[in-house]
Write an enzyme that holds these catalytic residues in place. Structure first.
Site, mmCIF file in Angstrom:
data_model
loop_
_atom_site.group_PDB
_atom_site.id
_atom_site.type_symbol
_atom_site.label_atom_id
_atom_site.label_comp_id
_atom_site.label_asym_id
_atom_site.label_seq_id
_atom_site.Cartn_x
_atom_site.Cartn_y
_atom_site.Cartn_z
ATOM 1 N N GLY A 22 -45.139 14.094 -4.366
ATOM 2 C CA GLY A 22 -44.890 14.769 -5.639
ATOM 3 C C GLY A 22 -44.979 16.209 -5.261
ATOM 4 O O GLY A 22 -44.831 16.743 -4.155
ATOM 5 N N ILE A 79 -47.570 18.205 -5.672
ATOM 6 C CA ILE A 79 -48.433 18.674 -4.895
ATOM 7 C C ILE A 79 -48.721 18.252 -3.486
ATOM 8 O O ILE A 79 -48.742 18.988 -2.712
ATOM 9 C CB ILE A 79 -49.892 18.083 -5.635
ATOM 10 N N ARG A 107 -57.555 11.029 -7.501
ATOM 11 C CA ARG A 107 -58.384 10.250 -8.461
ATOM 12 C C ARG A 107 -59.132 9.491 -7.514
ATOM 13 O O ARG A 107 -58.949 8.821 -6.640
ATOM 14 C CB ARG A 107 -57.583 9.470 -9.522
ATOM 15 N N GLU A 113 -67.047 9.014 -11.224
ATOM 16 C CA GLU A 113 -67.140 10.574 -11.377
ATOM 17 C C GLU A 113 -68.200 10.541 -12.662
ATOM 18 O O GLU A 113 -67.724 10.115 -13.843
ATOM 19 C CB GLU A 113 -65.839 11.166 -11.671
ATOM 20 N N HIS A 152 -64.679 18.118 -8.331
ATOM 21 C CA HIS A 152 -63.268 17.873 -8.998
ATOM 22 C C HIS A 152 -62.840 19.197 -9.481
ATOM 23 O O HIS A 152 -62.693 19.572 -10.618
ATOM 24 C CB HIS A 152 -63.322 17.052 -10.224
ATOM 25 N N GLY A 180 -59.891 20.775 -8.051
ATOM 26 C CA GLY A 180 -58.574 20.794 -7.715
ATOM 27 C C GLY A 180 -57.740 22.120 -8.396
ATOM 28 O O GLY A 180 -57.073 22.732 -7.776
HETATM 29 C C1 DGY Z 1 -55.433 16.914 -13.327
HETATM 30 O O1 DGY Z 1 -54.854 17.952 -13.574
HETATM 31 O O2 DGY Z 1 -55.008 15.802 -13.228
HETATM 32 C C2 DGY Z 1 -56.838 17.590 -12.408
HETATM 33 O O3 DGY Z 1 -57.160 16.363 -11.978
HETATM 34 C C3 DGY Z 1 -57.813 18.205 -13.555
HETATM 35 O O4 DGY Z 1 -57.496 19.419 -13.468
#
Ligand code: DGY
Length: 320
Positions: A155, A157, A238, A267, A285, A287
């Site tokens: 996607g 990212i 995730r 988590e 976490h 990101g």
């Molecule tokens: C998301 O946007 O899904 C991240 O994991 C949290 O910022």
């Protein structure tokens, strides 16, 4: 109209909500909003601005009642929301795609560099105060040029990571339900592979798929065994996409060379078998954790709420 915000978010979004004349109820405690407080506070609200720490399901939707029109998650991932339960009540669900693409791709690239160049291990050594001296063979890592990066989930990212990785000399393979568009394939020289082939032929595997029942433990013992013993696993998607117990075992058996994790199966708990391993990078976490990105996420979530409550279509509805 009242809006429940289930945790602290940057002021940018709160200002947009207030300017629209909405009354805010903001949970400002530390950590996740306690379930009992969530169930009480959501009663009669028109919108919920949710964080990934809060589960929005039938129970919450029932507690909110018929006034609720929109749930705006301040995240791109929305596995904390029961989208079908929302749809049954005509509650619109929104997320924050796009605005966190660069931050998350930057972090995935940083994790690739950290784990292949043993940067966490090096930092721990220096901070430990243990004596060390430069030498030719100290903490040798793995270079990236001409290695293959396998991206699971191409996607926004995944594609942004591929662009960064090309600059480091990596070639790109990806597995995705749909083929990337022709221009992206041409730009990146990316080859589309089935997951099995991608795992077996990549030097680094980076996960960018959403967490759904289909991707639960997508990477478990058979997948880890199929990877090269010199390969690295990176997860910024995730936690439960990876079977952490299986990962620990694969590392112990040297079935893969290392892993870099931004997310965890339970988590914020981390599997104890990962904690003391030098071949693993562990971060909490992060990101999307830049000031600019978190402001943009808060703004986008707020704009989604204002649009829906103002009778306009949401900017970034889920599943559209
Ligand atoms: C998301 O946007 O899904 C991240 O994991 C949290 O910022």
């Amino acid at each position: 109209m009242r809006v429940l915000v289930t945790g602290q978010v940057p002021d940018a979004g709160l200002a947009v909500l207030r300017d629209a004349g909405l009354q805010l109820v903001v949970w400002d405690g530390d950590g996740a909003m306690p379930r009992a407080d969530l169930l009480t506070a959501c009663s009669g609200v028109s919108a919920i601005v949710s964080l990934i720490s809060e589960r929005i399901d039938d129970e919450v939707l029932d507690a909110a009642g018929p006034t609720l029109r929109v749930v705006a998650n301040v995240a791109v991932g929305y596995n904390n929301i029961d989208v079908a339960a929302c749809a049954r009540r005509s509650v619109i669900v929104c997320n924050t795609p796009g605005v966190l693409t660069d931050a998350t791709a930057d972090l995935a690239m940083a994790l690739i560099l950290m784990v292949t160049r043993r940067l966490g291990e090096g930092e721990r050594l220096v901070r430990s105060g243990e004596p060390w001296r430069w030498n030719m063979f100290m903490m040798l890592g793995t270079g990236l040029r001409d290695r293959r990066l396998g991206i699971v989930g191409m996607g926004q990212i995944g594609t942004a990571l591929a662009r960064r990785a090309r600059a480091f000399g990596l070639s790109i393979a990806y597995s995705n339900r749909n083929a990337a568009d022709a221009a992206t394939v041409a730009e990146l020289g990316a080859v589309r592979l089935g997951l099995d082939e991608l795992l077996a032929t990549s030097d680094i595997v980076s996960l960018h798929c959403p967490y759904t029942p289909d991707t639960h433990h997508l990477v478990s013992t058979p997948q880890l065994r199929s990877m090269r013993s010199t390969a690295y696993l990176v997860n910024t998607s995730r936690g439960p996409v990876v079977d952490e117990g299986a990962l620990v075992e694969a590392l112990e058996q040297r079935e893969i060379a290392g892993a870099a994790l931004d997310v965890f199966e339970r988590e914020p708990e981390v599997h104890p078998g990962l904690m003391n391993r030098d071949d693993v990078v562990l971060i909490p976490h992060l990101g999307s954790a830049t000031v600019e990105t978190r402001n943009a996420m808060s703004l986008l979530a707020a704009r989604n709420v204002v649009a829906v409550l103002g009778g306009q279509p949401p900017l970034t509805p889920v599943g559209a």
